[in-house]
Design an enzyme around this catalytic site. Structure first.
Site, mmCIF file in Angstrom:
data_model
loop_
_atom_site.group_PDB
_atom_site.id
_atom_site.type_symbol
_atom_site.label_atom_id
_atom_site.label_comp_id
_atom_site.label_asym_id
_atom_site.label_seq_id
_atom_site.Cartn_x
_atom_site.Cartn_y
_atom_site.Cartn_z
ATOM 1 N N ASP A 286 -59.799 32.943 -73.060
ATOM 2 C CA ASP A 286 -61.152 33.171 -73.544
ATOM 3 C C ASP A 286 -61.130 34.430 -74.432
ATOM 4 O O ASP A 286 -60.250 34.567 -75.278
ATOM 5 C CB ASP A 286 -62.111 33.273 -72.352
ATOM 6 C CG ASP A 286 -63.579 33.353 -72.733
ATOM 7 O OD1 ASP A 286 -64.164 32.308 -73.066
ATOM 8 O OD2 ASP A 286 -64.142 34.453 -72.681
ATOM 9 N N HIS B 135 -62.198 25.171 -68.543
ATOM 10 C CA HIS B 135 -62.075 26.407 -69.310
ATOM 11 C C HIS B 135 -61.297 27.503 -68.579
ATOM 12 O O HIS B 135 -60.417 28.137 -69.151
ATOM 13 C CB HIS B 135 -63.461 26.922 -69.684
ATOM 14 C CG HIS B 135 -63.443 28.170 -70.498
ATOM 15 N ND1 HIS B 135 -62.877 28.231 -71.767
ATOM 16 C CD2 HIS B 135 -63.900 29.437 -70.232
ATOM 17 C CE1 HIS B 135 -62.998 29.456 -72.244
ATOM 18 N NE2 HIS B 135 -63.607 30.212 -71.342
ATOM 19 N N ASP C 36 -61.690 21.302 -71.352
ATOM 20 C CA ASP C 36 -62.568 22.396 -71.767
ATOM 21 C C ASP C 36 -63.438 21.924 -72.929
ATOM 22 O O ASP C 36 -62.924 21.530 -73.982
ATOM 23 C CB ASP C 36 -61.717 23.590 -72.187
ATOM 24 C CG ASP C 36 -62.542 24.826 -72.534
ATOM 25 O OD1 ASP C 36 -63.785 24.754 -72.478
ATOM 26 O OD2 ASP C 36 -61.932 25.856 -72.851
#
Length: 286
Positions: free
Chosen positions: A109, A267, A238
């Site tokens: 991320d 994710h 994701d």
């Protein structure tokens, strides 16, 4: 402001360490010995995200995982802007303080661009990278732009600050069948109040606001880190970082890359498949 929360040693069996950065007091862990790995988390997580991977690797690697200001157990310093550039500067200070050399960067991320920014400034000291469900360039996908604008709006900012929306509806909702109630509370309890959540509240807006830094990374990462051994780890379910939209450019960025596709992961890949990720890191960098 520091967070009054002590992690359960059964879940997070690490010694908490502290570094007085230029922005404020930062929490990190430093476990094991061997080749160093710097673990950079995203939002709305903290170093707790990597606990299982660190547990599997610390017998062979030195594992350093940091909480950015505003996240985890780190300080919420007055005057701090919670930008990606600021986070990268703080992590870079810690890397220099610890004297990390020939280290591997793992970023998921927002940990991808934060770790990459640290690495491009210290390319001669970077051994390799592990990148998962992230980007290293300005986003051009409308879902991410829309998410940034919607989550940055006043009504949604109130939801994030007052009701811990990002933790409850995005993190814990995704992981509800993956983590225990006690583990979920470790994500909740480090963001206990609206004041404590200002760091995570700022992150959606950074999708657009961090464009200058991301534009710089789009140039600097291929030039300075593109030849480094790289492991790309992708949760194939994701919806935010869909593999067809992001993996091809990631492959093109790094000339010496391997890809670990996680067919059932979404994710937050370190929670979904920590064992497979740790095994792949060991194969790639030992």
């Amino acid at each position: 402001m520091l967070i009054d929360f002590t992690p359960d040693k059964a879940l997070y069996p690490f010694e908490s360490r502290w570094f007085d950065s230029s922005a404020g007091r930062v929490h990190y862990i430093d476990e094991g010995s061997g080749i160093s790995i710097l673990f950079c988390h995203g939002s709305p997580t903290w170093s707790f995200l990597y606990r299982k991977i660190i547990g599997e690797l610390s017998d062979r690697f030195r594992c350093v995982a940091v909480d950015y200001p505003g996240f985890g157990l780190s300080e919420r310093p007055p005057g701090y802007g919670y930008t990606i550039a600021e986070h990268a500067a703080v992590v870079g200070e810690l890397v220099d303080h610890l004297g990390l050399d020939q280290f591997v960067i793992m970023g998921q991320d927002w940990g991808g661009p934060i770790g990459a920014a640290v690495g491009t400034d210290r390319a001669d000291r970077v051994r390799g990278l592990v990148l998962g469900n992230t980007l290293l360039w300005p986003t051009d996908t409308w879902p991410q732009k829309a998410f940034s604008r919607v989550m940055g709006s006043r009504p949604m900012q109130r939801q994030i600050l007052n009701n811990n929306l990002l933790v409850e509806r995005f993190l814990i909702a995704e992981l509800r069948n993956t983590i225990s109630a006690a583990e979920a509370d470790h994500y909740r309890n480090v963001q206990p109040s609206p004041e404590a959540r200002r760091g995570i509240a700022a992150m959606p807006g950074q999708i657009l606001a961090a464009r200058p830094l991301l534009e710089q990374l789009a140039t600097d990462v291929p030039a300075r880190l593109g030849a480094k051994p790289t492991l790309l780890v992708w949760g194939m379910k994701d919806m935010a970082f869909r593999a067809p939209a992001f993996l091809p450019r990631m492959r093109d960025t790094f000339t010496d890359h391997q890809v670990l596709e996680l067919p059932d992961a979404k994710h937050f890949i370190p929670e979904h498949e920590p064992g497979k990720i740790a095994e792949a890191i060991g194969r790639r960098f030992l």
